[in-house]
Scaffold this motif. Structure first.
Motif, short mmCIF file in Angstrom:
data_model
loop_
_atom_site.label_atom_id
_atom_site.label_comp_id
_atom_site.label_asym_id
_atom_site.label_seq_id
_atom_site.Cartn_x
_atom_site.Cartn_y
_atom_site.Cartn_z
N CYS A 130 -34.85 -19.44 -19.99
CA CYS A 130 -35.35 -19.38 -18.63
C CYS A 130 -36.21 -20.60 -18.36
O CYS A 130 -37.22 -20.82 -19.03
CB CYS A 130 -36.16 -18.09 -18.42
SG CYS A 130 -36.94 -18.04 -16.79
N ASN A 154 -37.96 -21.13 -15.83
CA ASN A 154 -39.20 -20.71 -15.17
C ASN A 154 -40.24 -20.26 -16.19
O ASN A 154 -41.40 -20.69 -16.16
CB ASN A 154 -38.88 -19.60 -14.16
CG ASN A 154 -40.04 -19.29 -13.26
OD1 ASN A 154 -40.72 -20.20 -12.78
ND2 ASN A 154 -40.28 -18.03 -13.02
N CYS A 155 -39.82 -19.41 -17.13
CA CYS A 155 -40.73 -18.97 -18.21
C CYS A 155 -40.86 -20.04 -19.29
O CYS A 155 -41.78 -20.00 -20.08
CB CYS A 155 -40.19 -17.71 -18.88
SG CYS A 155 -40.02 -16.27 -17.82
N GLN A 176 -35.51 -15.64 -23.00
CA GLN A 176 -35.82 -14.30 -22.52
C GLN A 176 -34.56 -13.45 -22.52
O GLN A 176 -33.45 -13.99 -22.45
CB GLN A 176 -36.34 -14.36 -21.07
CG GLN A 176 -37.57 -15.20 -20.86
CD GLN A 176 -38.84 -14.54 -21.36
OE1 GLN A 176 -38.81 -13.60 -22.16
NE2 GLN A 176 -39.97 -15.06 -20.93
N CYS A 226 -33.09 -14.02 -15.72
CA CYS A 226 -34.16 -13.69 -16.67
C CYS A 226 -34.66 -12.30 -16.34
O CYS A 226 -35.00 -12.02 -15.19
CB CYS A 226 -35.28 -14.72 -16.52
SG CYS A 226 -36.79 -14.27 -17.38
N CYS A 252 -38.71 -12.47 -15.19
CA CYS A 252 -39.21 -12.98 -13.92
C CYS A 252 -38.13 -13.01 -12.84
O CYS A 252 -38.43 -13.29 -11.69
CB CYS A 252 -39.79 -14.39 -14.10
SG CYS A 252 -38.54 -15.63 -14.43
N PHE A 258 -35.67 -15.08 -12.58
CA PHE A 258 -35.15 -16.42 -12.34
C PHE A 258 -33.63 -16.44 -12.56
O PHE A 258 -33.13 -15.91 -13.54
CB PHE A 258 -35.83 -17.40 -13.31
CG PHE A 258 -35.31 -18.80 -13.22
CD1 PHE A 258 -35.72 -19.65 -12.20
CD2 PHE A 258 -34.40 -19.28 -14.18
CE1 PHE A 258 -35.23 -20.95 -12.14
CE2 PHE A 258 -33.93 -20.58 -14.11
CZ PHE A 258 -34.34 -21.41 -13.08
ZN ZN Z 1 -38.15 -16.04 -16.70
#
Ligand code: ZN
Ligand code: ZN
Length: 99
Positions: free
Chosen positions: A9, A11-12, A16, A36, A39, A41
């Motif tokens: 991910c 974003n993270c 994930q 994900c 989150c 994403f």
């Molecule tokens: Zn994420």
């Protein structure tokens, strides 16, 4: 190639658990979103087992799956656009097999 259980991910910035979500539940050809599960994403959009949406080409393209370095016990697979070779996503799972 859908045997992936995890996705990288962006974003993270971590690996994930992945969630696959059909855009239209009864119509797999409309596409599946790989998200994900932490989150939400959108990691990438898969149209069928062998086609992905490439946002570089801005079109649906054949997908290539390359083996990628494993993360711990999970084997890795890099999903690429077969036309421009942009990498779309990194998938991890116990059984990522190239098709
Ligand atoms: Zn994420
Ligand atoms: Zn492309």
């Amino acid at each position: 190639m859908i045997d992936a259980s995890h996705v990288y991910c962006a974003n993270c910035r971590a690996i994930q658990p992945v969630e696959f979500e059909r855009f239209v539940a009864s119509e797999p050809s409309m596409g599946t979103a790989a998200r994900c599960s932490r989150c939400g994403f959108l990691a990438f959009t898969m149209i069928s087992e062998a086609r992905v949406y490439c946002d570089v080409c801005d079109d649906v393209r054949p997908a290539l799956l390359h083996e990628y370095r494993p993360a711990g016990l999970l084997s890795g697979g890099l999903v690429r656009c077969a036309v421009c070779y942009a990498s779309r996503a990194r998938l991890y799972g116990t059984k990522v097999s190239a098709k």
